[in-house]
Design an enzyme around this catalytic site. Sequence first.
Site, short mmCIF file in Angstrom:
data_model
loop_
_atom_site.label_atom_id
_atom_site.label_comp_id
_atom_site.label_asym_id
_atom_site.label_seq_id
_atom_site.Cartn_x
_atom_site.Cartn_y
_atom_site.Cartn_z
N TYR A 176 0.83 -1.20 0.00
CA TYR A 176 0.00 0.00 0.00
C TYR A 176 0.86 1.25 0.00
CZ TYR A 176 0.71 0.99 5.02
OH TYR A 176 1.25 1.32 6.23
N LYS A 229 6.53 -2.01 1.68
CA LYS A 229 5.38 -1.44 2.39
C LYS A 229 4.17 -2.37 2.27
CE LYS A 229 3.13 3.03 3.09
NZ LYS A 229 3.25 3.07 4.54
N LEU A 233 11.17 1.01 6.98
CA LEU A 233 10.55 1.48 5.75
C LEU A 233 11.32 2.72 5.28
CD1 LEU A 233 8.13 0.99 3.80
CD2 LEU A 233 7.07 2.94 4.92
N GLU A 253 12.30 2.11 14.13
CA GLU A 253 11.42 3.22 13.71
C GLU A 253 10.17 3.22 14.57
OE1 GLU A 253 10.11 2.51 9.61
OE2 GLU A 253 10.14 0.36 10.01
N1 PMP Z 1 7.88 3.58 8.82
C1 PMP Z 1 6.73 2.88 8.86
C2 PMP Z 1 6.74 1.54 9.51
C3 PMP Z 1 5.55 3.41 8.29
O1 PMP Z 1 4.41 2.71 8.34
C4 PMP Z 1 5.59 4.71 7.71
C5 PMP Z 1 4.34 5.34 7.18
N2 PMP Z 1 3.83 4.72 6.06
C6 PMP Z 1 6.81 5.40 7.69
C7 PMP Z 1 7.93 4.81 8.24
C8 PMP Z 1 6.93 6.75 7.06
O2 PMP Z 1 6.91 6.66 5.66
P1 PMP Z 1 6.38 7.86 4.77
O3 PMP Z 1 7.18 9.07 5.16
O4 PMP Z 1 6.63 7.43 3.40
O5 PMP Z 1 4.93 8.03 5.11
#
Ligand code: PMP
Length: 285
Positions: free
Chosen positions: A33, A149, A205, A181
Amino acid sequence: MSRTVYVNGDYLPEEEAKVSVFDRGFLFADGVYEVTSVLGGRLIDFEGHARRLQRSLAELEMKAPVEANELLEIHRELVTRNGIEDGLIYLQVTRGAADRDFAYPAADTEPTLVLFTQAKPGLADSPAAKTGIKVISIPDRRWGRRDIKTVQLLYPSMGKMMAKAAGCDDAWMVEDGQVTEGTSNNAYIVKGNAIITRHLGTEILHGITRAAVLRFAREAQMQVEERPFTIEEAQGADEAFITSASAFVMPVVEIDGTAIGDGRPGTVTARLREVYLDEMRKAAI
Ligand code: PMP
């Protein structure tokens, strides 16, 4: 008023939108997603999200459901049809519906593509950005390919509940003594002129917001250190914050009950949030 969602080529009222009980997203969490924010009716960093989607699909040998330019059109159409000024667009792709079997289905199985919106008036003016959020630390018990993701969000969901039960807003996950994270965001600390955040790899991620924020930090002559850090180091830092497409840059003021700095959002964090929002609004499409 009912939302209009997109399912496999059709724009439908949410009550009429259906996905098969044999969808592999439902049976195996076999899906990926993306979340793109909308500010002032325009998409923030669409390119970045589209690129990461391609990568997630490729890593799982999943077919892209539509061309990239068509994806942009669908996003825009949903913004218009739902009258979204500020909000989020979720895009979900699964390997499609097939009789239940661990092995991937035939290559000609059509992927499932679903998009839906969430209206979030004042998304960029969230009160939490002024007060900061509190986090707890929890062990990172997710699978080993967090760079993809996927829709496997059960552990992050449990983490949010653990944070809630502790009277906090979120959890930072720890593996081998180091922070990976947040449950749905990347984690940072600030010490002196340095912004410290975990390096890219399969353990986290690759945040689209992270990439932009680190670029702006470097342009502002800040020192960026992409390396792991511990909860103890974070507790002794000047500032802490998280980034994500929905929270942008959000200050963290407490970790496991210890106040960070003077317990209020830091100036570096506030500056990065301001620059991020200014620049991204300018580049929004
Ligand atoms: N880490 C994780 C585990 C996440 O779910 C997200 C949000 N989707 C992020 C980091 C941040 O990613 P982004 O800046 O692309 O939203």
